[in-house]
Structures are given as structure tokens and as C-alpha cells.
Design a protein around this motif. Structure first.
Motif, mmCIF file in Angstrom:
data_model
loop_
_atom_site.group_PDB
_atom_site.id
_atom_site.type_symbol
_atom_site.label_atom_id
_atom_site.label_comp_id
_atom_site.label_asym_id
_atom_site.label_seq_id
_atom_site.Cartn_x
_atom_site.Cartn_y
_atom_site.Cartn_z
ATOM 1 N N PHE A 139 0.830 -1.210 0.000
ATOM 2 C CA PHE A 139 0.000 0.000 0.000
ATOM 3 C C PHE A 139 0.866 1.263 0.000
ATOM 4 O O PHE A 139 0.470 2.287 -0.574
ATOM 5 C CB PHE A 139 -0.942 -0.013 1.201
ATOM 6 C CG PHE A 139 -1.976 -1.095 1.135
ATOM 7 C CD1 PHE A 139 -2.912 -1.122 0.122
ATOM 8 C CD2 PHE A 139 -2.010 -2.111 2.084
ATOM 9 C CE1 PHE A 139 -3.865 -2.129 0.047
ATOM 10 C CE2 PHE A 139 -2.954 -3.119 2.027
ATOM 11 C CZ PHE A 139 -3.892 -3.131 1.002
ATOM 12 N N ASN A 140 2.029 1.198 0.639
ATOM 13 C CA ASN A 140 2.956 2.336 0.569
ATOM 14 C C ASN A 140 3.379 2.617 -0.873
ATOM 15 O O ASN A 140 3.434 3.769 -1.304
ATOM 16 C CB ASN A 140 4.204 2.058 1.414
ATOM 17 C CG ASN A 140 3.928 2.085 2.900
ATOM 18 O OD1 ASN A 140 2.948 2.679 3.353
ATOM 19 N ND2 ASN A 140 4.774 1.428 3.670
ATOM 20 N N SER A 141 3.671 1.537 -1.615
ATOM 21 C CA SER A 141 4.093 1.712 -3.005
ATOM 22 C C SER A 141 2.966 2.246 -3.869
ATOM 23 O O SER A 141 3.196 3.091 -4.749
ATOM 24 C CB SER A 141 4.589 0.374 -3.577
ATOM 25 O OG SER A 141 5.908 0.110 -3.180
ATOM 26 N N VAL A 142 1.754 1.753 -3.655
ATOM 27 C CA VAL A 142 0.617 2.250 -4.432
ATOM 28 C C VAL A 142 0.405 3.738 -4.157
ATOM 29 O O VAL A 142 0.207 4.539 -5.080
ATOM 30 C CB VAL A 142 -0.657 1.446 -4.107
ATOM 31 C CG1 VAL A 142 -1.875 2.080 -4.777
ATOM 32 C CG2 VAL A 142 -0.502 0.001 -4.563
ATOM 33 N N THR A 143 0.462 4.121 -2.874
ATOM 34 C CA THR A 143 0.305 5.533 -2.517
ATOM 35 C C THR A 143 1.419 6.381 -3.114
ATOM 36 O O THR A 143 1.174 7.449 -3.696
ATOM 37 C CB THR A 143 0.296 5.692 -0.984
ATOM 38 O OG1 THR A 143 -0.731 4.875 -0.430
ATOM 39 C CG2 THR A 143 0.055 7.137 -0.589
ATOM 40 N N MET A 144 2.647 5.910 -2.953
ATOM 41 C CA MET A 144 3.798 6.638 -3.482
ATOM 42 C C MET A 144 3.707 6.779 -5.006
ATOM 43 O O MET A 144 3.956 7.868 -5.556
ATOM 44 C CB MET A 144 5.081 5.904 -3.110
ATOM 45 C CG MET A 144 6.352 6.471 -3.705
ATOM 46 S SD MET A 144 7.748 5.348 -3.481
ATOM 47 C CE MET A 144 7.266 3.983 -4.552
#
Length: 589
Positions: A357-362
Motif C-alpha cells: 500500500f505504501n508503493s501504491v500511494t507513493m
């Protein structure tokens, strides 16, 4: 008189706003590119003990056998990768551009699959196929009477991984080169009785020589600076990219990390210069009088090249199927029961699903903010006719990231944003610095795409807007942006997909609670959680394919809608003309 004075004053407002924006944008580029690079140079050339400027760090590096030997290893990997990848990609691109084989769209899509995954996934797939417990190493767990070991961990594994990584880029460049060959030369050769083999060596290869040279430099640079594949299947075979990781993360030796970073920049700069030279020369090879290549039927040629493309595509699909299968196996290779337990990441080193989810947000922030910033900078450099020195400076700064490997950008960001007296120190270990690193990393490619789209617009639009006393803001938002929307959406997809798969630019910058999925894959693999790393790789692949597929579906829907609308307008116009003719009215009135 008053109208003339008012018009002059309005132009002054537009000009003042434009010069302010150019100064602000140039300052932002200095902060995000020039200042970090300056700190990297400073670390490399200043002795940390004596604080003297010189080459002492480089001398220490080259006098340390374990470190300097990494250069030879990296050159060995890059040269072999370049030769293999260019040959394989050239044959594949030739089959797509110059033959009548079937299923071309399918082959193209499969060839592009490695672009949607981190390079670590290629190494993980090879581990499950050719590792110590791999399918081929164990003879499919003893089901087959034979098995073979390719000694994956080391140069063999790195080269295979890098070939998979560089193959799509090489295929794209060579496809473009093969698509712009003048067919008149082949017609003349056939008239003179020149055979097909002679045509290939005397016409085809010389006509695409610039594309081949450019492809060689791209493949060499990509494999020279890659971090993911050597980290997974490199074993004890050190290369420069992993040396930076060991020096900075393992030994906290920032000076040696900076030295390696400087060495990594060299092939990138050479590749950039050669690409600029080649692009200028290649523009003159296809003129307005040239004719498009005509594909002649040949069953034997199409049969062998279909077999070749099927083999290449099958190898790529096998790699991805192996990763997908291994991510659902309970315990490889002892319990092959399928389940989704690994996708829960309960006991993995990657901290559950939060990295995903961090990567999707980033990636979402990178796509939105990066596209807006890059397109606006491209607009200011391409469409504003005044302040030439500022625009040229901005263009030069926009080209710098094209020569910077991701791992060098991450290292430069550490040296600059981690300075205690830097007012921007608060950005370190935050989502902001991850997004900024991605924008800088992929800046130049998207900037060139934006400038290409802007050059296709009529230059008189801005002049007309100025003559009508229209603010350049209104021209930008009401005219330029809507007309360039296909390029803008393409930039957003490019930034999102590449932000999801990159690891080199982020491996030094993430905070404890902001670990990206690509970095989590590295940590999982280090901890022995290879199945969980495979599962995380599959999640990245599925998201990227979903984004790319959604984008292409949207483009197809819009194109279809516009086509139907054009057909309706054409029918209405035809009907109106018929009515006018029937009543004796000139159709052109």
C-alpha cells in the motif's frame, strides 16, 4: 490610446509571471538535482579524515582488490548482457517488423512483461527454475530421469536476469529503427538481382546501425547500474551496484559509496552523449520521399521466426508462471499444496501488506504530482518565447537525470537531505522524499515526451492568445492541457508503473514505516522469505498490468467514441449536401 496602454500593461503582467515561474522552477530543479549531486561530488573528492580535496578516496578504492575487482565483474556482466540481449531483441524485432507471422500483438505484449515487474522478480523466478531446489535442477522434483545445474548464483544468474530486464528496452528501440527503413533500396536491390542475404547485410544492417549502437549503450548502461538482479542471484559475485549498498548500509562508509556512485555515472553520461549524437544522425535516414517497407510472403521464414518468437515468449511466460506458482505453494518443494497464505505476509520480513500500500500511494502521488510538474516545465521551456537563457538553463537541468542511475540519485539525496543544517532535512525518511526521488529518476524521459507533444501544437496559438490579451494561465489550462491529454495520461501511467517497480532510487531513503514493496522484496529475500517475495512481486505485476490495461482500454474507448462521432458528422454532412443538391443549392454554400 488607452486601449494600447492597457494592452502593453497586460503583456507586462504575463511576462513578469512567466519569468517568476521560470526562476521558481529553476530553483526547484537546483534543489532536487544540482545540490544533491554537488554533495555526492563533495563526498567523493573530500577525504573524510583530513578534509583535503583530492583523489584520495578513489586511490583507496582502486587499491582495495575486493572493491576494484567489482569493476571488472560489472564490465563482464554488462558486455555479455549487451551482446546477448541485442542479438535476441534484434531477431524478435525483425520478426515483428519485417515478416508476416501471426499473433504479433500477443508476442509484443509478452515481450513487454518484464517492464512491469522489479528486476528482483526475474532473479526470484530463476531461483525457482534453476536454483538449488529449482524445477530443472531437481528434474521436476525427481519426476524426470534427467536434471541439470546451470550454477545460477553468480555471473550466470546475473547475466540471465539482466538479459530479461534489458530485452524489452532493446526490442522497443530496434523496432523503431526497423520501422523507418526506406523500401526503395530493397526494390533497387531486387531489380539488380541481389539476394536476400546480401540485402540483409548490405541494406538492413547499415540502415539500422544507429539503432543498434543506441541499443548497445542502453543495454550496457541498464545492466551496469542495476541493483535488483545482482542482489538476488549474485551470490558472492560483487558488482558496483551491490558495492554501494554494502558500503553505505553495511559499513556506513559514505565516501566509498560516493566513489562507486561516481563510477556508475560514467557509462550513463557516455550513453546520453552517444544517444544525442545518434538521434540527430538518424533523423535524416527517412525522408518524405521514402516508402514504407512492404512485407513479402515467405512460409519458411515466417515458420522459423514464429518458432523463435514462441520460444522467447515461452521462456518469459515460464518465468512468470514459476513465480506465480511458487507464491501459492505451501512449502517449496516439500509441500506443493496451493494456498494464498504467503499473500498474507504474516511472518515475512516485509511488515505485512503495508509496503504494498505504501508503493501504491507513493506511485499515485508520483504520477499526479510528477506529471503536473514535468508537463508545466516542458510547457515553460517549449512554448514561452521570451527569456531564452532561463529556458535553456531549465532544459539543461531537465536532461541531467537522463544520465543518472537510480541508485546514484538515492545516494545523492542521502548526502543532501540528511544534512543537519539543511532546512529541507524534515523531508528525509518521509513519503515526500520518496516521491521526489521517483520524479527526478524518471524526469527526463517524461520531459522529452511532453516536449514532443507540445511541438506538435500550432505555435500560433500562444501568439493569438497574446494578441487577444489572454493570460498564459488560461491558454495553458483551456487549450494546451486538453490538446495534450493523451500524452499527459501516458506520462501518468509511465510514472506509476516505474515507481512501483523501482528499488535502486529508494533503497536508501525510506523510513521505518514507509518501506516500499520493491524494497520489501529485497528484505524478504535476504531473510529467506522467498515465497513471500514472490507473492509481493506478483501483486506489483497485477497492479501494473491493471493500470496499463485500464489506460489502454480507456484510450480505445475514447478513440471508438470519437470515430463514431466523426462518422455521424460525416453522414450528416453527406445528407445535408444531398438535400442541398436536390433543391438546387450549391453544396459548398
Amino acid at each position: 490610446m488607452m486601449h494600447s496602454r492597457k494592452k502593453t500593461q497586460s503583456y507586462g503582467v504575463n511576462e513578469r509571471h512567466q519569468v517568476v515561474w521560470l526562476i521558481v522552477l529553476a530553483f526547484l530543479m537546483f534543489v532536487s538535482i544540482v545540490f544533491p549531486l554537488f554533495q555526492l561530488f563533495r563526498k567523493a573528492f573530500i577525504d573524510s579524515k583530513t578534509l583535503e580535496v583530492g583523489f584520495s578516496n578513489f586511490i583507496t578504492y582502486f587499491q582495495t582488490p575486493s572493491l576494484s575487482h567489482s569493476i571488472i565483474n560489472t564490465l563482464n556482466i554488462s558486455l555479455w548482457t549487451t551482446v546477448i540481449s541485442v542479438i535476441l531483441a534484434f531477431i524478435f524485432a525483425y520478426a515483428m517488423a519485417r515478416t508476416g507471422i501471426a499473433a504479433k500483438p500477443l508476442f509484443r505484449y509478452i515481450a513487454m512483461l518484464p517492464l512491469f515487474t522489479p528486476t528482483m522478480m526475474h532473479g526470484i523466478g530463476l531461483t525457482y527454475l534453476f536454483g538449488n531446489q529449482g524445477l530443472f535442477t531437481t528434474g521436476f522434483f525427481g519426476w524426470l530421469p534427467f536434471s541439470f545445474d546451470i550454477h545460477l548464483y553468480g555471473p550466470v544468474g546475473i547475466i540471465i536476469s539482466e538479459v530479461i530486464y534489458t530485452f524489452p528496452q532493446a526490442f522497443l528501440i530496434l523496432s523503431i529503427s526497423l520501422a523507418v527503413t526506406d523500401y526503395r533500396m530493397y526494390e533497387a536491390a531486387e531489380t539488380m538481382g541481389v539476394g536476400k542475404i546480401s540485402q540483409f547485410f548490405n541494406i538492413t544492417l547499415p540502415s539500422v546501425k544507429f539503432g543498434i549502437i543506441s541499443t548497445c549503450f542502453v543495454c550496457f548502461t541498464l545492466s551496469f547500474t542495476d541493483f535488483g538482479a545482482p542482489k538476488v542471484v549474485g551470490g558472492q559475485y560483487n558488482v558496483l551496484a551491490t558495492d554501494i549498498f554494502k558500503q553505505v548500509i553495511g559499513q556506513q562508509n559514505m565516501s566509498m559509496g560516493a566513489v562507486v556512485g561516481m563510477i556508475l555515472i560514467v557509462p550513463s553520461i557516455c550513453s546520453f552523449i552517444v544517444d544525442r549524437i545518434i538521434s540527430r544522425k538518424q533523423q535524416g535516414t527517412f525522408t518524405a520521399k521514402s516508402t514504407v517497407y512492404v512485407i513479402r510472403k515467405s512460409r519458411m521464414r515466417d515458420f522459423w521466426l514464429t518458432l523463435y518468437c514462441s520460444l522467447i515468449s515461452g521462456c518469459i511466460v515460464l518465468l512468470f508462471v514459476a513465480v506465480g506458482f511458487a507464491s501459492m505453494v505451501t512449502i517449496w518443494p516439500y509441500n506443493l499444496t496451493l494456498s494464498f497464505d504467503h499473500y498474507r505476509f504474516y511472518n515475512a520480513a516485509g511488515a505485512g501488506l503495508s509496503p504494498f500500500f505504501n508503493s501504491v500511494t507513493m506511485s499515485f502521488y508520483t504520477a499526479i504530482i510528477g506529471t503536473a510538474v514535468i508537463f508545466f516545465i516542458a510547457y515553460m521551456t517549449e512554448k514561452i518565447r521570451l527569456f531564452a537563457p532561463l529556458r535553456q538553463l531549465l532544459y539543461f537541468l531537465a536532461m541531467i537525470p537522463l544520465a543518472l542511475p537510480g541508485i546514484v540519485i538515492g545516494l545523492a539525496f542521502i548526502f543532501f537531505f540528511n544534512l543537519p543544517n539543511n532546512p529541507l532535512h524534515f523531508m528525509y525518511n518521509t513519503m515526500t522524499i520518496l516521491v521526489l526521488a521517483n520524479i527526478v529518476h524518471f524526469f527526463s524521459v517524461n520531459f522529452l515526451s511532453a516536449t514532443t507533444a507540445l511541438k506538435q501544437l500550432d505555435k500560433e496559438m500562444e501568439q493569438a492568445a497574446d494578441s487577444m490579451n489572454v493570460s498564459f494561465y488560461r491558454t495553458f489550462f483551456r487549450v494546451t492541457v486538453p490538446m495534450c491529454m493523451p500524452a499527459i495520461t501516458g506520462m501518468m501511467v509511465y510514472l506509476f508503473v516505474n515507481s512501483m517497480v523501482t528499488v535502486s532510487a529508494l533503497v536508501f531513503l525510506y523510513g521505518a514505516d514507509l518501506k516500499p514493496a520493491s524494497v520489501a522484496i529485497v528484505n524478504m529475500e535476504d531473510a529467506g522469505d522467498v515465497a513471500e517475495a514472490a507473492a509481493m512481486s506478483m501483486l506489483i505485476l497485477l497492479v501494473n498490468l491493471g493500470v496499463k490495461g485500464g489506460y489502454e482500454g480507456l484510450v480505445a474507448l475514447i478513440t471508438k467514441h470519437r470515430s463514431k462521432r466523426s462518422d455521424k458528422l460525416r453522414i450528416k454532412a453527406s445528407s445535408l449536401n444531398s438535400i442541398k443538391k436536390s433543391v438546387g443549392v450549391d453544396a459548398h454554400v
